[in-house]
Design an enzyme around this catalytic site. Sequence first.
Site, PDB file in Angstrom:
ATOM      1  N   CYS A 143      16.339   9.740  -9.819  1.00 32.09           N
ATOM      2  CA  CYS A 143      15.014   9.231  -8.937  1.00 32.09           C
ATOM      3  C   CYS A 143      15.513   9.401  -7.423  1.00 32.09           C
ATOM      4  O   CYS A 143      14.948  10.013  -6.620  1.00 32.09           O
ATOM      5  CB  CYS A 143      15.011   7.779  -9.451  1.00 32.09           C
ATOM      6  N   HIS A 167       9.760   2.452  -8.047  1.00 33.49           N
ATOM      7  CA  HIS A 167      10.309   2.482  -9.646  1.00 33.49           C
ATOM      8  C   HIS A 167       9.304   1.610 -10.254  1.00 33.49           C
ATOM      9  O   HIS A 167       8.911   0.662  -9.746  1.00 33.49           O
ATOM     10  CB  HIS A 167      11.912   1.953  -9.312  1.00 33.49           C
TER      11      HIS A 167
END
Length: 215
Positions: A143, A167
């Site tokens: 990520c 997130h």
Amino acid sequence: MKMILITGFEPFGGETINPSWEATKPLQGCQIADAYVEVCQLPCVFNNSLEHLYAAIERVKPVVVISTGEAGGKPDITVEQVAININDARIPDNAGNQPIDTPVIVDGPAAYFSTLPIKTVVNELRLAGIPATISQTAGTFVCNHIMYGLQHYLNQYYPSVRGGFIHLPYLPEQAVKHSNKPSMGVEMMTTALKIAIKSTLKNEKDIEVIGGTTN
Ligand code: PCA
């Protein structure tokens, strides 16, 4: 036509679903304000995920890019502030790569900030009754890699396009397999992404929250 690109990841780390894809895919083709959403699933693989992301940016030509990923164990939606130039994988990615202390982009700057109005987004999510905070680390796995690569690409080739990373917590169907881990329903997460898009389109600049960051 004004386009928005939203990405989510395929499942990883032994999970069979990823909240970032489950929450993102219902947005395909949605009109939000005067823009249309295009969604794209990214492989949870170092480098290859960036190739997919860059191809999607070239195809869609978006004005805003929001990438999303799973942050299992986090209780709320976390809007990332910063991406750092390091890959440091705790577990192998979906292709078996496990880079340790390598740069995302050789000779790139140490970090990039999100260019989304992150405080505005967090405020508007909270006003809508959705738990959200700003996060100052997207970790050092795929990520962060995607966020860093995204900001680097936009900074180099499309400086007027804004981008960032959000997130998302586990879905309830994941949390039942991890005791004492929080979760959030998919509808709430999809609504949160719509709000993030809407407030990004509405706010070129971020608000100043009196008293500092929205932590
Ligand atoms: N979460 C991982 C990678 C893919 C995903 O959804 C992360 O936080 O790095």
